[in-house]
Design a protein around this motif. Structure first.
Motif, PDB file in Angstrom:
ATOM      1  N   TYR A   1      -0.027   0.984   9.755  1.00  0.00           N
ATOM      2  CA  TYR A   1       0.707   1.023   8.492  1.00  0.00           C
ATOM      3  C   TYR A   1       2.196   1.313   8.719  1.00  0.00           C
ATOM      4  O   TYR A   1       3.064   0.642   8.153  1.00  0.00           O
ATOM      5  N   ARG A   2       2.485   2.300   9.550  1.00  0.00           N
ATOM      6  CA  ARG A   2       3.864   2.781   9.696  1.00  0.00           C
ATOM      7  C   ARG A   2       4.712   1.960  10.645  1.00  0.00           C
ATOM      8  O   ARG A   2       5.943   2.036  10.600  1.00  0.00           O
ATOM      9  N   GLU A   3       4.076   1.170  11.537  1.00  0.00           N
ATOM     10  CA  GLU A   3       4.831   0.496  12.589  1.00  0.00           C
ATOM     11  C   GLU A   3       4.575  -1.014  12.556  1.00  0.00           C
ATOM     12  O   GLU A   3       3.945  -1.573  13.437  1.00  0.00           O
ATOM     13  N   PRO A   4       5.072  -1.692  11.521  1.00  0.00           N
ATOM     14  CA  PRO A   4       4.829  -3.136  11.404  1.00  0.00           C
ATOM     15  C   PRO A   4       5.490  -3.902  12.541  1.00  0.00           C
ATOM     16  O   PRO A   4       6.523  -3.486  13.080  1.00  0.00           O
TER      17      PRO A   4
ATOM     18  N   PRO B   1      -5.637  -4.449   6.331  1.00  0.00           N
ATOM     19  CA  PRO B   1      -5.799  -2.989   6.346  1.00  0.00           C
ATOM     20  C   PRO B   1      -5.134  -2.337   5.150  1.00  0.00           C
ATOM     21  O   PRO B   1      -3.991  -2.651   4.801  1.00  0.00           O
ATOM     22  N   GLY B   2      -5.868  -1.445   4.510  1.00  0.00           N
ATOM     23  CA  GLY B   2      -5.314  -0.695   3.383  1.00  0.00           C
ATOM     24  C   GLY B   2      -5.454  -1.370   2.040  1.00  0.00           C
ATOM     25  O   GLY B   2      -5.058  -0.798   1.009  1.00  0.00           O
ATOM     26  N   ARG B   3      -6.041  -2.572   1.985  1.00  0.00           N
ATOM     27  CA  ARG B   3      -6.122  -3.288   0.710  1.00  0.00           C
ATOM     28  C   ARG B   3      -6.765  -2.456  -0.413  1.00  0.00           C
ATOM     29  O   ARG B   3      -6.267  -2.474  -1.545  1.00  0.00           O
ATOM     30  N   PRO B   4      -7.856  -1.705  -0.160  1.00  0.00           N
ATOM     31  CA  PRO B   4      -8.459  -0.929  -1.258  1.00  0.00           C
ATOM     32  C   PRO B   4      -7.518   0.103  -1.868  1.00  0.00           C
ATOM     33  O   PRO B   4      -7.715   0.507  -3.019  1.00  0.00           O
ATOM     34  N   SER B   5      -6.493   0.518  -1.131  1.00  0.00           N
ATOM     35  CA  SER B   5      -5.551   1.513  -1.647  1.00  0.00           C
ATOM     36  C   SER B   5      -4.351   0.883  -2.340  1.00  0.00           C
ATOM     37  O   SER B   5      -3.516   1.599  -2.909  1.00  0.00           O
TER      38      SER B   5
ATOM     39  N   VAL C   1       0.837  -1.198   0.000  1.00  0.00           N
ATOM     40  CA  VAL C   1       0.000   0.000   0.000  1.00  0.00           C
ATOM     41  C   VAL C   1       0.873   1.249   0.000  1.00  0.00           C
ATOM     42  O   VAL C   1       1.763   1.386   0.847  1.00  0.00           O
ATOM     43  N   PRO C   2       0.651   2.176  -0.922  1.00  0.00           N
ATOM     44  CA  PRO C   2       1.423   3.426  -0.900  1.00  0.00           C
ATOM     45  C   PRO C   2       1.006   4.289   0.286  1.00  0.00           C
ATOM     46  O   PRO C   2      -0.124   4.186   0.766  1.00  0.00           O
ATOM     47  N   PRO C   3       1.910   5.139   0.792  1.00  0.00           N
ATOM     48  CA  PRO C   3       1.551   6.008   1.915  1.00  0.00           C
ATOM     49  C   PRO C   3       0.446   6.976   1.524  1.00  0.00           C
ATOM     50  O   PRO C   3       0.412   7.482   0.404  1.00  0.00           O
ATOM     51  N   THR C   4      -0.466   7.213   2.459  1.00  0.00           N
ATOM     52  CA  THR C   4      -1.610   8.091   2.215  1.00  0.00           C
ATOM     53  C   THR C   4      -1.623   9.188   3.255  1.00  0.00           C
ATOM     54  O   THR C   4      -1.510   8.906   4.458  1.00  0.00           O
ATOM     55  N   PRO C   5      -1.762  10.462   2.872  1.00  0.00           N
ATOM     56  CA  PRO C   5      -1.778  11.554   3.848  1.00  0.00           C
ATOM     57  C   PRO C   5      -2.946  11.408   4.839  1.00  0.00           C
ATOM     58  O   PRO C   5      -4.055  10.985   4.466  1.00  0.00           O
TER      59      PRO C   5
END
Length: 347
Positions: A260-263, A287-291, A192-196
Motif C-alpha cells: 500500500y505505502r510503496e507503489p 489489494p485493499g479493495r474491500p476497504s 483505499v484510505p490508510p488503515t492502522p
C-alpha cells in the motif's frame, strides 16, 4: 468436457507443486486438521515441517541491524545453456508453488534460483517493517553470494513489485523481466484510505481457513479445483498453532502495508529492462479493495488493461493477455504462459 480436462490439468500441476507436503500429511502419526480429528503438529513460522520440492539453502543477511536468513532453492539444469532465471513469489504463496515453472525452465537449460523473500516462506520473519528496497537489496545479495552477475527474472503478483524495484535500482543485473499477473499496476492509495496496522492484524487474526479459501477462490484462482487449493490454505493456517504465530502475523500484515505505502506503478514507465507482462484476462486482484469506498471498488483491479496501457510507455515493454486465465496465470494456462515466457527469455 474441455473444462474438465483443464481442471484435471490444474490439479496435477498443483499436486506437483506440493507433492512433498501432501506426502508428509500421509505419514503415520500425523493427524489431519479436519473437524473432529486431532490437529497435526503446527508448522514453524519459517514453514518448518512444510517440505519444498527441492533442497533449501539459507543465506545470512542483516536488515536494519537484525540478523536474518533468506531461504532459497538453487536448481541446476540437466543441460545448461549458461543462463539463470530467478523466480519471485507472490504474497500469499510459498515459493514452492513455482515447482511447475522450475521444471519447465530447467528442462529448457536454465539454472533456476527461487528465493523466499524475507518475511515469507522459509525465510526469517523480521521484527521491523518490510520495504521493497530491502527486498531488492537482499535479492541482489543472493545473486552476489551465488556468483551470478546477471539473471532473467520471472515474477508473480507481489513479486512483480519486487522485480520492478530490482530492475529500476539494478538494471545492469537483469537481462529480461517477465511480470506474471503482477500487482502494483495502480497506486492503491488513490482508492483505499490508510488503515492502522493493529486494525489489520485484528482482522487477519479472525480470518478462518474457510474464509481464506473464499478469498483465494474469488481473487486468485476461480478456475482451480477446490481440492487443489487446500495446500495453499494449509501452508498458512497450520502456522496458527505455533507459539510464534503473532510474529508471523505481524510480518504478514507488514507486507500488505508495504504494498500500500510503496507503489511501483510510477516507476514502470521509467524502466529500461526488456519487460513482458503476461496477464490473465480474468485477473482483477486489487489489494485493499474491500476497504475502498464502494463507488471506487469497480475501478480497481483492471489489471490486463492496466498492463496494456503501461507497456507502450516503457522503452522495451510489451503485454500479452491470456483469455480464460486469472491471477495464477501460469497455473491457469500453463501451455500458453510457458510458450510466451520461453520465447521472450530466448530473445
Amino acid at each position: 468436457m474441455k473444462r474438465l480436462v483443464v481442471a484435471a490439468g490444474l490439479a496435477a500441476l498443483l499436486a506437483l507443486s506440493f507433492a512433498p507436503a501432501r506426502a508428509a500429511e500421509r505419514e503415520p502419526g500425523i493427524a489431519q486438521s479436519e473437524p473432529g480429528i486431532a490437529q497435526r503438529e503446527p508448522y514453524g513460522i519459517d514453514l518448518e515441517g512444510f517440505p519444498y520440492p527441492y533442497p533449501v539453502n539459507l543465506l545470512p543477511l542483516v536488515n536494519v541491524g537484525e540478523q536474518l536468513r533468506m531461504a532459497y532453492m538453487d536448481i541446476a539444469p540437466a543441460q545448461a545453456n549458461g543462463r539463470v532465471v530467478m523466480l519471485l513469489h507472490g504474497r500469499n504463496f510459498p515459493s514452492s508453488y513455482w515447482a511447475p515453472e522450475i521444471k519447465v525452465l530447467t528442462e529448457a537449460g536454465y539454472r533456476v534460483v527461487v528465493p523466499d523473500q524475507i518475511g515469507f516462506g522459509k525465510s526469517s520473519k523480521p521484527s521491523g517493517e518490510l520495504h521493497f528496497d530491502d527486498l531488492a537489496r537482499n535479492t541482489i545479495a543472493l545473486l552476489d553470494h551465488l556468483g551470478i552477475t546477471k539473471a532473467d527474472i520471472v515474477a508473480h503478483s507481489m513479486g512483480g513489485m519486487v522485480g520492478v524495484r530490482i530492475a529500476r535500482a539494478y538494471p545492469d543485473r537483469v537481462n529480461h523481466l517477465v511480470l506474471a499477473a503482477p500487482i502494483g499496476l495502480e497506486d492503491y492509495r488513490m482508492y483505499v484510505p490508510p488503515t492502522p496496522t493493529e486494525k489489520i492484524i485484528e482482522r487477519e487474526d479472525k480470518l478462518t481457513a474457510e474464509g481464506y479459501r473464499k478469498q483465494l477462490e474469488n481473487n486468485y484462482a476461480p478456475k482451480i479445483p477446490p481440492e487443489a487449493m487446500t495446500p495453499f490454505i494449509d501452508a498458512r493456517f497450520n502456522i496458527k498453532g505455533s507459539a510464534e504465530y503473532p510474529r508471523w502475523l505481524r510480518s504478514f500484515v507488514s507486507s500488505g502495508q508495504m504494498i500500500y505505502r510503496e507503489p511501483v506503478v510510477h516507476e514502470i514507465p521509467l524502466m529500461t529492462t526488456p519487460t513482458l507482462f503476461i496477464m490473465g484476462a480474468d485477473d482483477h486482484n486489487a489489494p485493499g479493495r474491500p476497504s475502498a469506498p464502494e463507488a471506487l471498488r469497480p475501478k480497481m483491479g483492471q489489471n490486463a488493461e492496466l498492463a496494456k496501457a503501461l507497456a507502450p510507455k516503457m522503452a522495451h515493454g510489451s503485454a500479452e493477455v491470456i483469455e480464460n486465465a486469472g491471477h495464477l496465470v501460469f497455473l491457469d494456462a500453463p501451455d500458453k504462459f510457458n510458450a510466451l515466457m520461453l520465447a521472450f527469455l530466448a530473445k
